[in-house]
Design a protein around this motif. Sequence first.
Motif, PDB file in Angstrom:
ATOM      1  N   ILE A  76      11.851  -3.929   2.179  1.00 18.46           N
ATOM      2  CA  ILE A  76      10.607  -3.420   2.745  1.00 18.46           C
ATOM      3  C   ILE A  76       9.411  -4.165   2.152  1.00 18.46           C
ATOM      4  O   ILE A  76       8.700  -4.882   2.843  1.00 18.46           O
ATOM      5  CB  ILE A  76      10.449  -1.905   2.487  1.00 18.46           C
ATOM      6  CG1 ILE A  76      11.646  -1.130   3.047  1.00 18.46           C
ATOM      7  CG2 ILE A  76       9.160  -1.397   3.133  1.00 18.46           C
ATOM      8  CD1 ILE A  76      11.616   0.354   2.710  1.00 18.46           C
ATOM      9  N   VAL A  77       9.214  -4.021   0.832  1.00 18.18           N
ATOM     10  CA  VAL A  77       8.040  -4.621   0.200  1.00 18.18           C
ATOM     11  C   VAL A  77       8.219  -4.609  -1.310  1.00 18.18           C
ATOM     12  O   VAL A  77       8.928  -3.764  -1.853  1.00 18.18           O
ATOM     13  CB  VAL A  77       6.759  -3.839   0.600  1.00 18.18           C
ATOM     14  CG1 VAL A  77       6.757  -2.437  -0.002  1.00 18.18           C
ATOM     15  CG2 VAL A  77       5.494  -4.591   0.239  1.00 18.18           C
ATOM     16  N   GLY A  78       7.594  -5.564  -1.976  1.00 16.10           N
ATOM     17  CA  GLY A  78       7.590  -5.613  -3.423  1.00 16.10           C
ATOM     18  C   GLY A  78       6.194  -5.375  -3.969  1.00 16.10           C
ATOM     19  O   GLY A  78       5.200  -5.544  -3.250  1.00 16.10           O
ATOM     20  N   PHE A  79       6.107  -5.004  -5.252  1.00 18.00           N
ATOM     21  CA  PHE A  79       4.794  -4.758  -5.853  1.00 18.00           C
ATOM     22  C   PHE A  79       4.886  -4.983  -7.354  1.00 18.00           C
ATOM     23  O   PHE A  79       5.969  -4.882  -7.945  1.00 18.00           O
ATOM     24  CB  PHE A  79       4.306  -3.339  -5.550  1.00 18.00           C
ATOM     25  CG  PHE A  79       5.279  -2.263  -5.953  1.00 18.00           C
ATOM     26  CD1 PHE A  79       5.246  -1.701  -7.225  1.00 18.00           C
ATOM     27  CD2 PHE A  79       6.242  -1.817  -5.067  1.00 18.00           C
ATOM     28  CE1 PHE A  79       6.157  -0.727  -7.600  1.00 18.00           C
ATOM     29  CE2 PHE A  79       7.158  -0.839  -5.430  1.00 18.00           C
ATOM     30  CZ  PHE A  79       7.112  -0.286  -6.699  1.00 18.00           C
ATOM     31  N   SER A  80       3.746  -5.273  -7.974  1.00 16.61           N
ATOM     32  CA  SER A  80       3.737  -5.562  -9.409  1.00 16.61           C
ATOM     33  C   SER A  80       2.555  -4.942 -10.137  1.00 16.61           C
ATOM     34  O   SER A  80       2.416  -5.137 -11.339  1.00 16.61           O
ATOM     35  CB  SER A  80       3.726  -7.083  -9.633  1.00 16.61           C
ATOM     36  OG  SER A  80       2.587  -7.658  -9.021  1.00 16.61           O
ATOM     37  N   THR A  81       1.699  -4.202  -9.436  1.00 14.80           N
ATOM     38  CA  THR A  81       0.572  -3.531 -10.080  1.00 14.80           C
ATOM     39  C   THR A  81       0.520  -2.070  -9.638  1.00 14.80           C
ATOM     40  O   THR A  81       1.131  -1.681  -8.639  1.00 14.80           O
ATOM     41  CB  THR A  81      -0.777  -4.188  -9.715  1.00 14.80           C
ATOM     42  OG1 THR A  81      -1.046  -3.964  -8.318  1.00 14.80           O
ATOM     43  CG2 THR A  81      -0.763  -5.683  -9.995  1.00 14.80           C
ATOM     44  N   VAL A  82      -0.215  -1.282 -10.401  1.00 12.51           N
ATOM     45  CA  VAL A  82      -0.386   0.132 -10.050  1.00 12.51           C
ATOM     46  C   VAL A  82      -1.001   0.256  -8.664  1.00 12.51           C
ATOM     47  O   VAL A  82      -0.564   1.057  -7.836  1.00 12.51           O
ATOM     48  CB  VAL A  82      -1.274   0.834 -11.096  1.00 12.51           C
ATOM     49  CG1 VAL A  82      -1.607   2.262 -10.662  1.00 12.51           C
ATOM     50  CG2 VAL A  82      -0.614   0.823 -12.461  1.00 12.51           C
ATOM     51  N   GLU A  83      -2.018  -0.569  -8.412  1.00 14.26           N
ATOM     52  CA  GLU A  83      -2.743  -0.460  -7.151  1.00 14.26           C
ATOM     53  C   GLU A  83      -1.882  -0.838  -5.951  1.00 14.26           C
ATOM     54  O   GLU A  83      -1.894  -0.148  -4.921  1.00 14.26           O
ATOM     55  CB  GLU A  83      -4.001  -1.340  -7.200  1.00 14.26           C
ATOM     56  CG  GLU A  83      -5.082  -0.854  -8.146  1.00 14.26           C
ATOM     57  CD  GLU A  83      -4.807  -1.199  -9.620  1.00 14.26           C
ATOM     58  OE1 GLU A  83      -5.601  -0.781 -10.481  1.00 14.26           O
ATOM     59  OE2 GLU A  83      -3.809  -1.892  -9.909  1.00 14.26           O
TER      60      GLU A  83
END
Length: 225
Positions: A76-83
């Motif tokens: 689906i999607v990746g992320f690396s920060t809180v925001e």
Amino acid sequence: MEIVEKKEVENHNNAQSILPGDSLASDVVDKEAEERQARELKAGLHPLKYKYVFWYTRRTPGVRTQTSYEDNIKKIVGFSTVETFWVCYCHLARPSSLPSPTDLHLFKEGIRPLWEDSANSSGGKWIIRFKKVVSGRFWEDLVLALVGDQLEYSDSICGAVLSIRFNEDILSVWNRNASDHQAVMSLRDSIKRHLKLPHSYVMEYKPHDASLRDNSSYRNTWLSR
């Protein structure tokens, strides 16, 4: 039923564009990661300790296909920060709105939600079964605990899965080493504590190699009711 709403969440991870076998692949990925982190810090974003990726698996009940389980796992999607986590998470459909059978996966970047992945192959999973009316809340609490690095022995954690089934939902937390008894039991206690799990709930630990031997994975519960 789509896992993500029509408004797409852009994933800036371009590492997949590198061809397998490229001798410069690791250098390019490291450079891109450093540049991305620098941009995030400059923008005032708050980096997470670990980068994560959401995946999902969905099949039509009663229909057998020729595709493998791995082929049915979709990123689906990746992320690396809180925001960026909150941007992604707010655009995901809630578990209660998803059909059975569906799997939601949250794994550290670079680890596929498969037993055979090198990070998972020697590990196992803690399994908890929930009534469908409460599983979404426990899943959200677990996601926040993972992303916020709140569980003990976090380096040994690979990811988590919510398996949405017909009569109940199954939550599992995967770790790297099934033979590390201290890490396994500490992870159990940490999960209980952060989920505020009632005493009536039973947690079962199962090494992945045992699942492979007895062929009892959630992979084989697609047609069960």
